[in-house]
Structures are given as structure tokens and as C-alpha cells.
Write an enzyme that holds these catalytic residues in place. Structure first.
Site, PDB file in Angstrom:
ATOM      1  N   PHE A 158     -23.049 -20.185   3.055  1.00  0.00           N
ATOM      2  CA  PHE A 158     -23.358 -21.327   2.201  1.00  0.00           C
ATOM      3  C   PHE A 158     -23.515 -22.618   2.965  1.00  0.00           C
ATOM      4  CE2 PHE A 158     -18.678 -21.632   2.387  1.00  0.00           C
ATOM      5  CZ  PHE A 158     -18.500 -22.983   2.611  1.00  0.00           C
ATOM      6  N   GLU A 185     -24.874 -16.928  -2.538  1.00  0.00           N
ATOM      7  CA  GLU A 185     -25.091 -17.145  -3.968  1.00  0.00           C
ATOM      8  C   GLU A 185     -24.632 -18.530  -4.412  1.00  0.00           C
ATOM      9  OE1 GLU A 185     -20.992 -15.356  -3.433  1.00  0.00           O
ATOM     10  OE2 GLU A 185     -22.993 -15.174  -2.527  1.00  0.00           O
ATOM     11  N   SER A 235     -17.501 -15.508   7.732  1.00  0.00           N
ATOM     12  CA  SER A 235     -16.112 -15.449   8.182  1.00  0.00           C
ATOM     13  C   SER A 235     -15.879 -14.201   9.034  1.00  0.00           C
ATOM     14  CB  SER A 235     -15.164 -15.438   6.987  1.00  0.00           C
ATOM     15  OG  SER A 235     -15.284 -14.212   6.275  1.00  0.00           O
ATOM     16  N   CYS A 290     -19.215 -23.999  11.308  1.00  0.00           N
ATOM     17  CA  CYS A 290     -18.530 -23.085  12.226  1.00  0.00           C
ATOM     18  C   CYS A 290     -18.390 -23.699  13.608  1.00  0.00           C
ATOM     19  CB  CYS A 290     -19.258 -21.740  12.309  1.00  0.00           C
ATOM     20  SG  CYS A 290     -20.863 -21.822  13.125  1.00  0.00           S
TER      21      CYS A 290
END
Length: 505
Positions: A158, A185, A235, A290
Site C-alpha cells: 500500500f 486493496e 512485510s 521500507c
């Protein structure tokens, strides 16, 4: 199953298959929120396994002709796509901001970095050049070519709904593959707009497809025999699952996981420069990167003045809706994630850390939407959840160490090895750090060392599952496989039977 009717006044986001919007018929969907208001703004269809199969079948059929498309034509389409992105930067950025929450300037920066990868893919005729060796044996030549894999898939997060897909599909398509994208989503609209721009650029229908959904769609992509490779960013637990499941089904997989990026500040560093960098890298995009700096490792007596300098800068950050003029940090992606990030600050004192600035007390945290003020934690140590976990929010931790050796040991012993940085005026110390540190991307007085598009992106240790990094030269390698051809065109009159092992001398 009956097709679900859209809610009145709520946008519906459906799939893109075979060059057109295809309304989902699984009966399942998810809400897309506006993080700045906390209001539901759209519903996104969740694909069934059968709908994913349809997208894969369309991509497989399109591959037959796309792989035969001349390199010059592929490059021409990528050049046109590049121009369309450039012309529509603001619209793409606005879609990102509305669904993700990041500020408009930040979203424009995301589009720009994604565009770099499209520009790299425009050079595909040169990138796919092979090697040729003449006369390796008498009358024998050997050459290597790189060929596309077939249908490949991307599963994207996302936090960068436009850039990360472009990391993947630009190279994949230019190399001659067809692509099925499963975006997050939580913010699906940017991927749909990119699909429209690809079509406008002349990409044949079926070469690029988008299916929305959850684990049902992901698992089908991982299991389907016609999907030859999967790229993922997310993740670490999910990256590990993607890698293990995909490879078990015979696929090539690159799965980029989480991070805990350390910024080592040596005593000789410029305090103001280091503080500016720490604030920018920790709180930009609300820490939902990240490559965000989440730990400052303060060496020696630099800790107190550095913390004070960071603390002085934090109140000056303007937190607000991403489309509001002057906003420097927007909300987090969801209420659940906002609350989870806040829990790390709440629990930090129980573990022995000191809360220098508590973002939960910032008035912005009380407004509608999923806002959380910036937090700063001191005296953080390994073993604390605020140190061990990837928080993925606007929380910066400070770990105090006495020496460079302690700082290096701290970084290298963390299970993540995505990115790291060192701030110093000492060239020798910086050179030693880049030599010693166990991380895939290193910044020297650069807090977020994301590689330019003609290098490749990826970490080490639990930050990467797979052998090849994302985009750049390794991206081309990932989306192609080598074929070596050994050829002889002799005079037929010299041919004879020879049962011996092939000789080259």
C-alpha cells in the site's frame, strides 16, 4: 453468484483484464478509506480464484504474440508510456494521496521515482543484448540470448501504489513477458489508471492485467502453473510465505520483506545535517516506507545534542491532509494501523525506554482521519518491541552506544538488512562502514539510499527472500532466462560420425 450492487455515492474499483474494466462477480469486496477524513470513499472488488484464472489465461494468450514483438516496438511503447506518465503526474499523485494519505509533493516524488524505472526499460534493446563467441572450436560459434519467461505476477504494498508496480512491470513487459498485478486493496486506483495509460501507449490488450483482492487472489497466483515468476514487496512474514509457497510450486520468486533501518551518527558528524536527515527520513510519508530511518544509533557524546536538535525540529513539521497546501506529513493508511503504531509508544516506558516526544499527545492525533503525531524514543535497546519490530509509522528510536564497533555490531546483529546510513566527516570511517556493514543498501551522509533505476533495489538477511534484487539490471535478469546456442555450419562433405566427448581444442 449474483453480482453485488455498488453502494450509492461510493466509487467501485473493479479488475482490468484483457484491456478493459471487468466487474467482479465473487460477491466479496473491501472498503477503500480516505485516511485524511476517516470516511469510506470506494469499494474494491475481491477476485475469486476463477477470476484470477481468467486474467492469467488472457495474459498467457497475449504472450504468444507479445514475445514476438520487435524490441524496437516494445521500446516505442515504453517511450510513449513514459510521456503519458509525465503528462499526468499530478493526476496519478492525487489518486495516491486520496487513498494512501501521503502529501501531494510526496506522491509526486513517488511518481518521479517510478518514472525512472520506465525510462530504464525504454533501453530494452540494449539491455537484452547477448554475447557471441566466434570459433570456439573449428567451425563452431557459441552465443547466449535472453528470453522472456511467460506470464509473471506482481504483488505490491500500500505504501507505494504507483512506484512499486512500475519497479516490476516496466522491465517485465519490456523483456517480453505478460503481467498480472495484484496491488494493495487499500489503495487500488493508481494501478487502474496506469493500466489505462499503458493501453493509450499502444500496449496490446492482455499484456498487462490487474486483479484486486486478498489472500484468495494471492494464493491462486502462487499456485497457478502458468505463472512463471512472482515479485513481491511487503512485510517479512508475508514475504517468507510468498517465497516458500511460490518456489514450492516451481516459480521464480523475489520477495522483498521488512526493514529496521539504522542511521549511525559518529561524534564528528554535522549535528544539524544529521538531525535534518533523521527527521526527514523518519517522518516522511508518516514513516510508512521500507527505507525509512527508524533507529538512530548515536555514538559517544553525540547523543544529547543530536536528540535536542531532532526534538527542536519536530514541532515544525506540519501534519495535515495530503491535499492541503503546506502539509508535510499526512495520516496513516488505516485506523487499525494508526492504533498499532501508537501502541509501541504506549508500551515503550514499560520496557525501559524514554518517551521524549509522544505523538499521541499532539492535537493532530485527535482530529478526524487516521492521524498520529511524530514520536521520539530515547534509551531504546535490543529486546524491546519498539526496537525489534518494524513499526512502519512516525516513531523514531535512539540507541546510545559508546563506540563505532558497538554501532556496527548492533546493525549487523539485527535480523533485517535492508538499508542503513552513516553520518560522519571521516572518509576512512565511512569507507570502513560500507565494507563492514551487512545491509543491501548503504548511505554515506544520505539517509534514504534508494538506488537509482539503473542499479537494483534490495536488502539482505530477512529483508529479501530470493537471489535477485528488484528493478535495474537484476530486474532484467529476473524476468528473463538465458539460452546458450552452439552452432556449426560446416561443409557437408567434412561431416562424419564421432562418438567421443565434444572437443574444443
Amino acid at each position: 453468484m449474483a453480482v453485488r450492487e455498488p453502494e450509492v455515492g461510493i466509487k467501485r474499483v473493479s479488475h482490468w483484464i484483457g484491456g478493459r474494466v471487468v466487474v467482479g462477480n465473487s460477491g466479496r469486496s473491501g472498503a477503500v478509506w480516505n485516511p485524511a477524513t476517516g470516511q469510506k470513499q470506494a469499494m474494491v472488488d475481491f477476485a475469486s480464484a476463477e477470476e484470477v484464472d481468467r486474467a492469467i489465461a488472457v495474459a498467457k494468450e497475449a504472450f504468444k504474440s507479445w514475445r514476438q514483438t520487435p524490441l524496437s516496438r516494445r521500446a516505442e511503447i515504453m517511450f510513449k508510456f513514459r510521456e503519458l506518465i509525465d503528462a499526468n503526474r499530478k493526476k496519478i499523485a492525487e489518486l495516491i494521496t486520496l487513498e494512501h494519505g501521503k502529501t501531494l509533493p510526496d506522491a509526486l516524488g513517488e511518481v518521479a521515482r517510478g518514472l525512472e524505472n520506465v525510462e530504464f526499460a525504454c533501453g530494452i534493446p540494449n539491455l537484452l543484448k547477448g554475447g557471441y563467441s566466434e570459433q570456439v572450436s573449428r567451425g563452431v560459434d557459441v552465443y547466449q540470448i535472453r528470453q522472456p519467461l511467460g506470464v509473471v505476477a506482481g504483488i505490491t504494498p500500500f505504501n507505494f501504489p504507483a512506484m512499486v508496480p512500475m519497479w516490476m512491470f516496466a522491465n517485465a513487459i519490456a523483456c517480453g513477458n505478460t503481467f498480472v498485478l495484484k496491488p494493495s486493496e487499500k489503495d487500488p486506483s493508481a494501478s487502474m489508471y496506469l493500466a489505462e495509460l499503458l493501453q493509450q501507449a499502444g500496449l496490446p490488450d492482455g499484456v498487462f492485467n490487474v486483479v484486486h483482492g486478498d489472500k484468495v487472489a494471492v494464493d491462486r497466483l502462487l499456485e497457478h502453473p502458468d505463472v512463471k515468476a512472482v515479485s513481491f514487496v511487503g512485510s517479512t512474514p508475508i514475504a517468507k510465505y510468498i517465497y516458500e509457497t511460490g518456489t514450492k510450486h516451481g516459480k521464480r520468486v523475489q520477495a522483498l520483506g521488512g526493514a529496521k533501518n539504522h542511521m549511525v551518527v559518529l561524534p564528528d558528524a554535522d549535528i544539524n545535517m544529521a538531525a535534518d536527515a533523521a527527521v526527514s527520513a523518519a517522518y516522511g510519508s508518516a514513516g510508512e516506507r521500507c527505507m525509512a530511518i527508524s533507529v538512530v544509533v548515536a555514538v559517544g557524546d553525540v547523543a544529547d545534542p543530536l536528540i535536542e536538535a531532532i526534538k527542536e525540529r519536530m514541532p515544525k513539521i506540519k501534519v495535515g491532509p495530503g491535499l492541503e497546501e503546506g502539509s508535510e506529513m499526512g495520516p496513516l493508511i488505516s485506523k487499525e494501523h494508526r492504533d498499532k503504531v501508537a501502541s509501541y509508544v504506549e508500551n515503550a516506558p514499560k520496557e525501559g525506554a524514554t518517551v521524549v516526544v509522544d505523538g499521541r499527545e499532539d492535537p493532530v492525533s485527535q482530529r478526524e482521519g487516521f492521524f498520529l503525531g511524530t514520536s521520539l524514543l530515547d534509551n531504546v535497546k535490543p529486546g524491546m518491541k519498539c526496537y525489534d519490530d518494524e513499526i512502519f509509522g512516525p516513531v523514531l528510536s535512539v540507541v546510545r552506544v559508546k563506540t563505532y564497533e558497538e554501532a556496527l555490531k548492533l546493525v549487523n546483529e539485527h535480523p533485517y538488512g535492508n538499508g542503513t546510513a552513516i553520518f560522519t566527516r571521516d572518509g576512512g570511517a565511512a569507507r570502513q562502514f560500507q565494507f563492514d556493514v551487512e545491509a543491501g543498501m548503504v548511505g554515506i551522509n544520505v539517509p534514504i539510499p534508494v538506488p537509482v533505476a539503473y542499479y537494483s533495489f534490495g536488502g539482505w538477511k530477512a529483508s529479501l527472500f530470493g537471489d535477485l534484487h528488484m528493478y535495474g539490471p537484476e530486474g532484467v535478469q529476473f524476468y528473463t532466462r538465458a539460452k546458450v546456442v552452439t552452432s556449426r555450419w560446416p561443409d557437408p562433405s567434412t561431416s562424419k560420425v564421432d562418438l567421443g566427448f565434444p572437443q574444443v581444442r
